[in-house]
Enzyme design. Structure first.
Site: not given
Ligand code: F6R
Length: 604
Positions: A2, A27, A74, A98-99, A476, A480, A483, A499, A599
């Site tokens: 949050c 966030r 969030w 937040n937490g 990756e 992408k 998400e 497999h 994020k």
């Molecule tokens: C995907 C993404 C997440 C972050 C993950 C770790 O696009 O951004 O998978 O990579 O939440 O976040 P950080 O790097 O801030 O520890």
């Protein structure tokens, strides 16, 4: 998770709180709310959904005053509706959080007779403070004794009816900074929140709590001793949170990569001497194992680095997903180097893994994009990625900067351990130095990728394959795509598909194969043929040599420029980012703020 913001001063705060919240929206964006104290009254407005919904409500029901707190959520405890939106009231107390308060159920039970209106863990904190005050404690005493009862993670902003000139704040496990203004003080989850208000920040440390007034602040540590904390001056200011003319932050951040990778390089490579030059020296000759721990995209950077450490530097490397690492009680040796990889530097699981290693006597490094973050402060060695603020929830430029910095670490390790000679060191450095220009070249393929992406929009499922150092890149690429476009995407080591997962391939199933020409290329191509013969349509990320060999196997080619094999994981990332981005744009999803995501994941 949050985002929280607060202002205590003498002028109207609501508009500025909302502007700050918008910069924190990355966030979390399930619901939002604001509370102000105006002429001795505590007023609140909240809305389910994004901040725009809150703004609309404030339009018809304005509230304002010189002191206020605001929150974008969030959801963890309690569904994302208006009732559960912060700020939460109890009696005279109003709080944003937040937490996660882990013992909130026990605390709720201890507060017999109190009327709880929400399903959140946060509301209990407001009740605890209010209860203490009802029993005669001062606001300061009530806040202090409440904090002592809490287990879990928190950053709080709190206002109290009757204490109209004060903002209360506390931090344990979730980041929180005080901003210093002229005749007013601020509170924010990060520097971005306060970017338009001040550049002078004081980051609260673990266990700190504070009382802010319009003309100053007092900080206390976890033992309730008054303490001084350093003032950090943030450079960049308001421009940090600007889309710079792009339709989305994500696109802006994709396009920033020639510059951001360049910046990373200038902090990790001495171009004149053609040697690695790390922000803090690490002697890899003394290290017998590297442990890379991260979550999500950052963990894929770690996976690529594992290949590099082992193949280029002959150094054993383990990669762990942070949420698993500490609970499996890993066997650690004293000569290991632990590297936390994290854009935010706040991800709860990665931070916990770092603390675990530190407490077991292992040397720790944090490769982070936010140098004021908890990981940067707690690790023995802080390694900045220098990608600049990343606002798009889907990570792009932070990933390529992580890879770049890790590549420099690997060259340093190879040089220290003498697994490659100085000529090869120089070759690797030249390869790395060519990356910004090659990324710029890759970005020129954008119009083509935009077209190719249209063909993915009708897909329900997609597969991503790679071998060797391209396995994590395939992961990756799939992450992408899922998400931001919500298309179900799965990634596999190419040899693994037969497999089991190959049973899912049908006519028209898109399969993205990441395979520039290397010694494994032919094998990957055979795996591509196996799915082609079962109806799959191949999207191949490859170079010119790969394209010539693939001759007709692929329906779409996303070509990367010719480059040294060492750096091709960085280059293959670019078309995958654009492919995901344009698929999402064609589908009309919310690219910068995809559903259910946030994020910075500061809860376990
Ligand atoms: C995907 C993404 C997440 C972050 C993950 C770790 O696009 O951004 O998978 O990579 O939440 O976040 P950080 O790097 O801030 O520890």
């Amino acid at each position: 998770m949050c985002g929280i913001i607060g202002i205590v001063g003498n002028a109207s705060v609501t508009d500025r709180l909302i502007q700050g919240l918008k910069r924190l929206e990355y966030r979390g964006y399930d619901s939002a709310g604001v509370a102000v104290i105006s002429d001795g009254n505590l007023l609140r407005e909240r809305a389910e959904g994004k901040i725009a919904a809150l703004e609309a409500k404030l339009g018809s029901n304005p509230i304002d005053g010189p002191v206020g707190i605001a929150h974008t959520r969030w959801a963890t405890h309690g569904v994302p509706n208006e009732t559960n939106a912060h700020p939460h009231f109890a009696g005279r107390v109003c709080i944003v959080h937040n937490g996660i308060i882990e013992n909130f159920l026990d605390l709720r039970q201890s507060l017999n007779g109190r009327n709880f209106r929400t399903e959140t863990d946060t509301e209990v904190v407001a009740h605890l403070v209010d209860e203490e005050m009802s029993n005669g404690a001062s606001a300061k005493e009530a806040f202090q004794s409440t904090l002592a009862k809490l287990k879990g993670a928190y950053a709080f902003g709190m206002v109290i009816d009757g204490e109209d000139d004060k903002l209360f704040a506390a931090r344990a496990g979730s980041p929180l900074a005080i901003g210093i203004g002229d005749g007013e003080m601020y509170l924010g989850s990060d520097a971005l929140a306060l970017a338009q208000l001040t550049s002078d920040l004081v980051y609260l440390e673990e266990g700190d709590w504070a009382i802010l007034t319009s003309d100053g602040y007092e900080i206390f540590d976890r033992h309730n001793n008054a303490v001084e904390r350093d003032v950090t001056v943030i450079v960049g200011g308001p421009a940090m949170a600007d889309k710079g003319g792009y339709a989305h932050y994500m696109l802006k951040e994709i396009h920033e990569q020639p510059e951001t990778v360049s910046r990373t390089l200038s902090n990790y490579i001495d171009e004149f001497r053609q040697t690695p030059s790390l922000p803090t020296d690490i002697d890899f000759a003394e290290i017998d194992r590297v442990i890379l721990v991260a979550c999500g995209t950052a963990s894929f950077a770690g996976e690529v680095a594992k290949y590099w450490f082992e193949q280029v530097a002959g150094l054993a490397a383990d990669v762990d997903i942070a949420s698993e690492f500490r609970y499996r009680k890993p066997v650690l040796s004293e000569n290991s180097l632990f590297i936390a990889v994290s854009q935010s530097g706040e991800t709860a699981d990665t931070l916990a893994a770092l603390r675990y290693c530190k407490s077991h006597g292992v040397k720790t490094a944090a490769l982070v994009n936010v140098m004021t973050s908890t990981m940067a402060r707690e690790a023995d060695i802080a390694l900045p990625t220098h990608a600049g603020p990343e606002i798009g929830v889907a990570s792009t430029k932070a990933f390529t900067s992580q890879l770049t910095a890790l590549a420099a670490l690997v060259i340093k390790a190879a040089s220290d351990r003498k697994t490659i000679d100085s000529e090869a060191v120089s070759d690797h450095i030249k390869a790395l130095m060519s990356v910004p220009g090659l990324i710029a070249q890759s970005l020129q393929d954008e119009p083509h990728i935009q077209e190719v992406a249209k063909t993915l929009t009708s897909a329900e499922h997609a597969f991503f394959l790679g071998r060797g150092q391209f396995v994590p890149i395939a992961f990756e690429g799939a992450l992408k795509l899922k998400e931001i476009s919500y298309i179900h995407a799965e990634s596999y080591a190419a040899g693994e598909l037969k497999h089991g997962p190959i049973a899912l391939i049908e006519d028209g199933t898109p399969v993205v194969v990441v395979a520039p020409m290397d010694e494994l290329f032919e094998k990957t191509l055979s795996n591509a043929q196996e799915v082609i013969s079962r109806g799959a349509e191949i999207y191949m990320v490859t170079d010119k040599a790969g394209q010539q060999h693939a001759a007709g196997a692929a329906r779409h080619i996303l070509q990367i420029p010719e480059c040294h094999n060492f750096v091709s994981p960085i280059l293959t990332t670019i078309p995958l980012q654009l492919l995901a981005y344009y698929t999402a744009v064609h589908l009309g999803t919310d690219v910068d703020q995809p559903r259910n995501l946030a994020k910075s994941v500061t809860v376990e």
